[in-house]
Design an enzyme around this catalytic site. Sequence first.
Site, mmCIF file in Angstrom:
data_model
loop_
_atom_site.group_PDB
_atom_site.id
_atom_site.type_symbol
_atom_site.label_atom_id
_atom_site.label_comp_id
_atom_site.label_asym_id
_atom_site.label_seq_id
_atom_site.Cartn_x
_atom_site.Cartn_y
_atom_site.Cartn_z
ATOM 1 N N GLU A 20 9.767 -6.263 -5.043
ATOM 2 C CA GLU A 20 8.596 -6.964 -4.514
ATOM 3 C C GLU A 20 8.883 -8.461 -4.507
ATOM 4 O O GLU A 20 9.246 -9.051 -5.532
ATOM 5 C CB GLU A 20 7.361 -6.666 -5.368
ATOM 6 N N SER B 163 0.815 -1.213 0.000
ATOM 7 C CA SER B 163 0.000 0.000 0.000
ATOM 8 C C SER B 163 0.850 1.265 0.000
ATOM 9 O O SER B 163 0.674 2.153 -0.836
ATOM 10 C CB SER B 163 -0.934 -0.009 1.215
ATOM 11 N N ALA B 164 1.802 1.372 0.942
ATOM 12 C CA ALA B 164 2.640 2.566 1.022
ATOM 13 C C ALA B 164 3.678 2.593 -0.085
ATOM 14 O O ALA B 164 3.959 3.643 -0.675
ATOM 15 C CB ALA B 164 3.324 2.634 2.384
ATOM 16 N N HIS C 122 -5.023 -6.248 10.845
ATOM 17 C CA HIS C 122 -4.599 -4.847 10.953
ATOM 18 C C HIS C 122 -3.322 -4.712 11.779
ATOM 19 O O HIS C 122 -3.285 -3.972 12.760
ATOM 20 C CB HIS C 122 -5.701 -4.003 11.611
#
Length: 543
Positions: free
Chosen positions: A34, A13-14, A472
Amino acid sequence: MDTFDYVIVGAGSAGCVLASRLSEDPSVTVCVLEAGPRDWHPYIHLPAGFIKTFYMKSINWGYQQEPGPYTNGRSIYAPRGKTLGGSSSINGHVYNRGQRQDFDTWAQMGNRGWSYSDVLPHFKRMEKRIGAGEDQYRGRDGSLIVTTMEWKDTLCEAFMDGAVSLGIPRNPDYNGAIQEGVSYVQRTIKDGRRVSSATAFLRPASKRPNVEVRTHAHATGVMLDGKRAVGVRYHRGGRGGVPMEVRARKEVILSGGAYNSPQLLQLSGIGAPELLQEHGIEVRHALGSVGEGLQDHYAPRTVARVKNIKTVNELARGLNLWGEALKWAVTRRGILSLSPTMVYCFWHSGETAESSDLQLTFTPASYKEGVQGQLEDEPGMTVASWQQRPESRGYVRLRSADPFAPPLIQTNYLTAELDRRVVVAGMKLARRLLASAPLAPYYAYEDFPGPKVNSDDEFLAAATQRATTTFHPGCSCRMGPADSTWATVDDQLRVHGLQGLRVADASIMPRMISANLNAATLMIGDKAADLILGKAEVESVSA
């Protein structure tokens, strides 16, 4: 050996936002590493495909947590995205920023520039909000498309009416002026397809000549020259692959997430000396805070059996599923276009809570015990409830010096007494919501925790038996002042005591926020880019 201005470890995401923002300057070169493959798999882009990606080891790290004092001896499954987009490519699509006080608390902990008024412009800059919301709080011109679920479901409507009957108001925009209330979920889905950080940010950026994305590139260590990071070692193709290096003229930025970023620091000799020495790793920079302070949301799920109406459980089987697949193919609607959660509710655990400290989610479906993502055979509906700002903290530590071994993850759920009180309050509220008058025509009986559970101790025992992560994880490389013993990075996201090395992902959160973490992690990536480039802060607002 290839050299770039910036090397980003992790296209999550970041990391995707960072690559996009940094490469806007054509004179800047960016390399993104990645560990997983490209986001080619169709299940990534089909919203309901999360049920499949949940366990797909080809695009999912598939970690396991250590059993804790309040997990009843269970090792809880902890999926994390391992593909372009990271966890934004396998998550539940939810877009939830958190409350004003979450970020004001970060600033009060010594982090300049991280108050709500400071971060709101970054949220707005990224976002293309389609739907309700005041422009004072919402962005309309960004790359990240945020919509509200459009499927008006009978059970969802009855659940929200039930919430209103208990004094919880409807709220058209929980990412606006106030979070409290109940509403359909806001999500990163457009025209029946997932909007990940890869599709919103990295894919457009990767077309620029100054951006190189390397997949199947498993980082094994940060290269240090004294106290300066100068590059990254990685294996092309993972274990058994080709060892390679890439150098950074300016900076290395770790965006691997709350589990992988602290692990990579420790593998690089950055962390608690006793831990590193235990695994035979040379101590390059003593920093005891690395990996410590992990937090996550821990959610028991209250389940009721349903009568007189079909739930997703039936719609997802046999001929019904074929019909839904055809509907999605033709109209991009139906259950295959949905998020796993359909209604969000934010409320108080008690009269003394100054802001909502409970988050509850509703879905007209139920899942098999111990097998998240697998629907039950009989009709059901589920409310998950969790404490938004837990006090319990755990850690992420090396399991061995093998960079391909999973880290040791201990969340320590519910070890703080306040957390136990709030989680019990959440379960009691979930029961009241499911048993509310508007749901009565469809409510058969409570299946879990069941009518025999009534005392606080019984509710806590039920939570211990079946609660799970809400996926989370954060706070394992916390942001704070240099004179604190708990902080890994400063408020510029620079690793304390080192040069040319930053961390930009959910691990830098100094304290858990009142939200799912994807939205705030995207914001961290956006803000990190400005910090790295030395740009003036986006103008703060007084919303």
